[in-house]
Enzyme design. Structure first.
Site, PDB file in Angstrom:
ATOM      1  CG  MET A   1      -1.847  -1.082   1.330  1.00 13.22           C
ATOM      2  SD  MET A   1      -2.952  -0.832  -0.018  1.00 13.22           S
ATOM      3  CE  MET A   1      -3.427   0.839   0.325  1.00 13.22           C
ATOM      4  CG  LEU A 317      -1.200  -6.180  -4.066  1.00 12.77           C
ATOM      5  CD1 LEU A 317      -1.864  -7.351  -4.750  1.00 12.77           C
ATOM      6  CD2 LEU A 317      -2.111  -5.594  -2.986  1.00 12.77           C
ATOM      7  CG  HIS A 318       4.002  -2.963   0.303  1.00 14.14           C
ATOM      8  ND1 HIS A 318       4.972  -2.210  -0.326  1.00 14.14           N
ATOM      9  CD2 HIS A 318       2.962  -2.132   0.495  1.00 14.14           C
ATOM     10  CE1 HIS A 318       4.533  -0.973  -0.496  1.00 14.14           C
ATOM     11  NE2 HIS A 318       3.313  -0.893  -0.013  1.00 14.14           N
ATOM     12  CG  ASP A 319       2.342  -7.287   3.899  1.00 17.43           C
ATOM     13  OD1 ASP A 319       1.394  -6.967   4.627  1.00 17.43           O
ATOM     14  OD2 ASP A 319       3.467  -6.737   3.963  1.00 17.43           O
TER      15      ASP A 319
END
Ligand code: RIB
Ligand code: CA
Length: 409
Positions: A1, A317-319
């Protein structure tokens, strides 16, 4: 995000220490300064083979004992899934990461351990329960983690993740309950019952992992790999220096980076390139299964909020990329670094500084004191992390979207 450089400060009263403790529940009663002084030594000691070797080794002396261990190779037997614990602060992109892990036969989720981060623990905990119910995986235990960082006030990011942490999308109250163990307790138990078998996937502030290492320093020798979403060698998203997860709890991050665990750092350098498109959202919305529908709702709500707010619709969508890197090794490219976590900067705490071996590992000049012999400001280069320096975003979304829509077969 994506997020701008502001965060909500959630005050937490100072608490009185009960003395040396092992349980996370008791630990949270400690004054934070005492806790930190106590913890770094314990965590460092753990990396040298346990309490028997416990002496105040500096982190760099630990690192001087070996190279950055290779954290990218799966420790699972051929054909067997990699067993993981997901430590998380759900969280919009956390939700995508958890859904991806649950829909991937290459991974076996042994537990989920929520931590305060994007939103307070009293939201990340039920959100974790909700996500497992949506995916029909309530067989997986959820253990409540830390409600605040080790020594700092909690900074959250509700302005990014929505007041409920899931972009404001209303999902039913969870019917399931967390287990009685705390997050550090379940991490410790599962690791001790399965030494060398369990990869930690940390996609929120590292408070829970640091507390587990503090409670049982020998765990550092039982963790074959830890993949974190966090840090950045190319500037932060909460301050110009610090990425959110390390901004929230720099002290915890330093304990984890100094524990000599084979560590992959999936930072903003690559995750900022994993931007979900409206086409991806439409694919999720078109698939007729609860996971895809929930993912579509969360991302649609985020997309529309940003669009109506006049923001650029950059939903990174980092994770999910951190999880994807465990499924498809080559979705990212890695490089050895010695990573130091800034913990004393008034404006830079949580910054990750990457030394790649070309040039000295140099600290800032010491303050002038009467000490006869100041400690060295230059340290030998010894990598302690594999940092993701490249990513194939198309390859990432070709993995993520079909897994969530169920069209991956
Ligand atoms: O900076 C991105 C990270 O902070 C992600 O883990 C996101 O969920 C937030 O926790
Ligand atoms: Ca997160």
């Amino acid at each position: 995000m994506n997020r701008d450089h502001k965060s909500e400060q959630a005050g937490e009263p100072e608490k009185i220490c009960t003395g040396a403790t092992d349980s996370a529940r008791e630990q949270s009663l400690c004054t934070r300064r005492e806790f930190l002084a106590h913890s770094t030594g314990f965590a460092v000691a753990g990396a040298t083979g346990g309490l028997a070797a416990a002496r105040s080794l500096s982190a760099h002396e630990i690192r001087a004992r070996g190279n950055a261990p290779d954290s990218s190779v799966s420790n699972a037997a051929p054909g067997k899934p990699r067993r993981i614990i997901i430590d998380t602060d759900p969280g919009i992109d956390d939700a995508m990461a958890i859904f991806l892990a649950l829909r991937s036969p290459e991974l076996k989720v042994e537990a989920i351990t929520p931590v305060a981060g994007n939103v307070p623990l009293d939201l990340t905990l039920p959100n974790a329960l909700r996500l497992l119910e949506i995916a029909d995986r309530t067989d997986i235990p959820v253990a409540a983690g830390a409600s605040h960082p080790l020594v700092r006030r909690l900074a959250t990011a509700g302005h990014v993740h929505g007041v409920n942490g899931l972009a404001g999308v209303e999902f039913p109250e969870p019917k399931t309950k967390p287990v009685r163990e705390t997050a550090p307790e379940i991490i410790r138990r599962i690791l001790r019952e399965n030494p060398g078998e369990i990869t930690i996937v940390a996609v929120g502030p590292l408070t829970n992992v640091a507390l587990a290492l503090r409670a049982d320093p020998e765990l550092a020798n039982m963790i074959p790999a830890i993949a974190i979403m966090g840090g950045s060698l190319s500037g932060g998203n909460m301050t110009p220096a610090a990425e959110f997860n390390l901004y929230v709890d720099p002290e915890a991050a330093r304990i984890v980076f100094d524990a000599n665990i084979p560590l992959t750092m999936v930072g903003l350098d690559v995750t900022r390139k994993c931007r979900v498109s409206e086409e991806h959202i439409k694919q999720l919305e078109a698939a007729n299964n609860p996971v895809s529908q929930a993912a579509g709702k969360i991302l649609r709500a985020t997309y529309e909020r940003m669009r109506h707010g006049g923001e650029v619709t950059d939903i990174d969508l980092h994770d999910a990329l951190a999880v994807a890197s465990l499924i498809d090794h080559d979705v990212i490219t890695r490089k050895d670094y010695y990573v130091e976590v800034e913990t004393v900067g008034e404006w830079t705490a949580g910054q990750t500084l990457g030394y790649d071996g070309h040039g000295p590992v140099r600290k800032s000049p010491q303050m002038e004191t009467s000490a006869p012999e100041p400690p060295p400001t230059e340290l030998p280069y010894k990598p302690n992390a594999q940092v993701a320096v490249g990513v194939d975003p198309d390859r990432f979304f070709r993995l993520l979207i079909p897994r969530l829509t169920g069209s991956a077969g």
